[in-house]
Design a protein around this motif. Structure first.
Motif, PDB file in Angstrom:
ATOM      1  N   ASP A 155      29.143 -13.995   1.452  1.00 33.15           N
ATOM      2  CA  ASP A 155      29.446 -14.598   2.755  1.00 33.15           C
ATOM      3  C   ASP A 155      30.132 -15.939   2.533  1.00 33.15           C
ATOM      4  N   VAL A 156      31.395 -15.882   2.137  1.00 30.43           N
ATOM      5  CA  VAL A 156      32.174 -17.084   1.844  1.00 30.43           C
ATOM      6  C   VAL A 156      33.299 -17.165   2.873  1.00 30.43           C
ATOM      7  N   GLN A 157      33.219 -18.175   3.737  1.00 33.11           N
ATOM      8  CA  GLN A 157      34.151 -18.288   4.853  1.00 33.11           C
ATOM      9  C   GLN A 157      35.140 -19.427   4.617  1.00 33.11           C
ATOM     10  N   LEU A 158      36.308 -19.301   5.250  1.00 34.77           N
ATOM     11  CA  LEU A 158      37.290 -20.377   5.236  1.00 34.77           C
ATOM     12  C   LEU A 158      37.042 -21.286   6.426  1.00 34.77           C
ATOM     13  N   PRO A 159      37.319 -22.588   6.292  1.00 33.92           N
ATOM     14  CA  PRO A 159      37.105 -23.510   7.410  1.00 33.92           C
ATOM     15  C   PRO A 159      37.914 -23.096   8.641  1.00 33.92           C
ATOM     16  N   GLY A 160      37.262 -23.094   9.814  1.00 31.96           N
ATOM     17  CA  GLY A 160      37.952 -22.774  11.060  1.00 31.96           C
ATOM     18  C   GLY A 160      37.999 -21.318  11.410  1.00 31.96           C
ATOM     19  N   SER A 161      37.412 -20.439  10.570  1.00 30.72           N
ATOM     20  CA  SER A 161      37.409 -19.005  10.869  1.00 30.72           C
ATOM     21  C   SER A 161      36.122 -18.396  10.346  1.00 30.72           C
TER      22      SER A 161
END
Length: 416
Positions: free
Chosen positions: A136-142
């Motif tokens: 669960d590795v997300q990019l900032p803003g999404s």
């Protein structure tokens, strides 16, 4: 060349990477493998050989990419490369890893001269978060709720004690200290000189002649043997024409015959390289220059004064006499002597009361000191300049590049 892969290195990487791709019930597998050790021992190159042997695809991040004028960029880069590598696993159908070279150089703190920036904090926090939640590795803003494939992370460095301690704890990072033994060195050096006709006995003798040198020393030694032919080529062509002869020339590239790789020639060239190393270590011109700079700023050494009945302790490493002059306590002077006698270096740091609670110490402007009177002079100047702040004495082991002593010398308002 037939390069040598150390069995211990192959075993450690192979087990760690494979374990991260297996579903082991009830087993918490560390996501990160930290490979640390002395400079020039071939950590990165051994990794490349293992990846090639196992058919693993690699996504690289350099320690130099972990700082940016824009806060948050390095942390976002790590997340982006991690997600790209997870996508590669799905598309290629093969093992892929994310590799961060020289992590301590980009995210570590060696001494008071190393800034601890917002990016440094975010890089440490990002790696900790990925190690705890690898799918669960997300990019900032999404936000994407689709689970990612788990991606093993390999990091290399020289001194992991400079990293944020919670990042390197067991469970998040598995540590592997790489120090090739004599057999490993013989195997690796034999691979370096395999095409040059050195026998196994000569390789062993070469390694035993320079037992304390790192692996890159032997690779640089092989390169240095070609210097004679390159020098002859330059003199033959002429310094004025060598640029046009080598770059964008209509003539065919110059050819060089096999140099003299005899054992005696290698040892002679190796001794010259060792001599250059020793000159660098012994010169220490920076210390001389900094002493001169301190002298231009009116830093004058002060002779120690013993405690008298008229002196009153202030609780900060000073003894205040009836006059305006101040001198270091005998206890502080003795501690300085002990640190220097052990071959360590000394620095001084200060912090106000607000930043003291955050542990955000700053350098007093001194460089690494290795002379007693320089240390006493610099400390007295630091204490006088930051009279209302905390001041501490720091002892640094220059070989291990780590702090061995941190002692508060001065506290504001006599605080304990």
């Amino acid at each position: 060349m037939s390069y040598y892969i150390a069995p211990r290195f192959l075993d450690k990487l192979g087990v760690h990477i494979t374990k991260n791709f297996l579903n082991l019930p009830g087993v918490r597998v560390p996501l990160i493998l930290g490979i640390h050790g002395r400079k020039g021992e071939g950590k990165t190159f051994q990794c490349q050989l293992v990846f090639e042997k196992m058919g693993i695809e690699v996504t690289h991040i350099s320690g130099g990419e972990l700082e940016s004028p824009d806060a948050g960029d390095p942390a976002r880069l790590i997340r982006l490369r991690y997600r790209e590598t997870a996508e590669l696993i799905k598309v290629r159908g093969k093992m892929c890893v994310l590799m961060i070279n020289d992590l301590d150089a980009g995210a570590g703190r060696f001494d008071e001269g190393t800034q601890y920036t917002v990016n440094t904090q975010m890089v440490n926090a990002t790696l900790m978060n990925i190690a705890d939640h690898p799918t669960d590795v997300q990019l900032p803003g999404s936000y994407d709720s689709t689970p990612l494939h788990r991606v093993p992370i390999i990091v290399t460095g020289n001194d992991f004690s400079t990293l944020y301690a919670p990042l390197i704890r067991d469970g998040r990072m598995e540590k592997f200290y790489w120090e090739p033994d004599r057999d490993d060195k013989v195997g690796i050096v034999g691979g370096i000189f395999e095409s040059d006709g050195l026998s196994q006995r000569e390789v062993v003798q070469l390694v035993d002649t320079f037992p304390h040198q790192s692996i890159d020393f032997y690779s640089a030694l092989r390169s240095r043997i070609y210097d004679e032919q390159v020098r002859d080529f330059i003199y033959q062509v002429g310094f004025e024409r060598v640029s046009s002869r080598v770059v964008n020339s209509a003539e065919k590239p110059p050819e060089f015959k096999q140099p003299d790789f005899s054992l005696s020639h290698l040892i002679a060239a190796g001794n010259l390289m060792v001599g250059e190393q020793q000159r660098v270590e012994n010169s220490q011109l920076v210390d001389e220059y900094n002493r001169l700079n301190r002298g231009s700023k009116n830093y004058q050494p002060v002779s120690p004064t013993p405690v008298t009945p008229n002196s009153q302790p202030s609780g900060n490493g000073f003894q205040k006499q009836r006059g305006s002059n101040t001198h270091l306590s005998l206890e502080t002077q003795e501690q300085i002597r002990q640190i220097l006698a052990q071959g360590h270096r000394i620095n001084f740091e200060h912090v106000d009361e607000r930043r003291f609670r955050m542990g955000s110490w700053q350098s007093c402007g001194t460089t690494q000191i290795n002379a007693e009177w320089d240390a006493i002079s610099a400390l007295e100047s630091c204490l006088a300049e930051y009279e209302g702040e905390y001041v501490r004495l720091v002892g640094i082991d220059p070989k291990a590049k780590r702090r061995v002593v941190e002692t508060i010398i001065q506290r504001p308002n006599g605080k304990n």
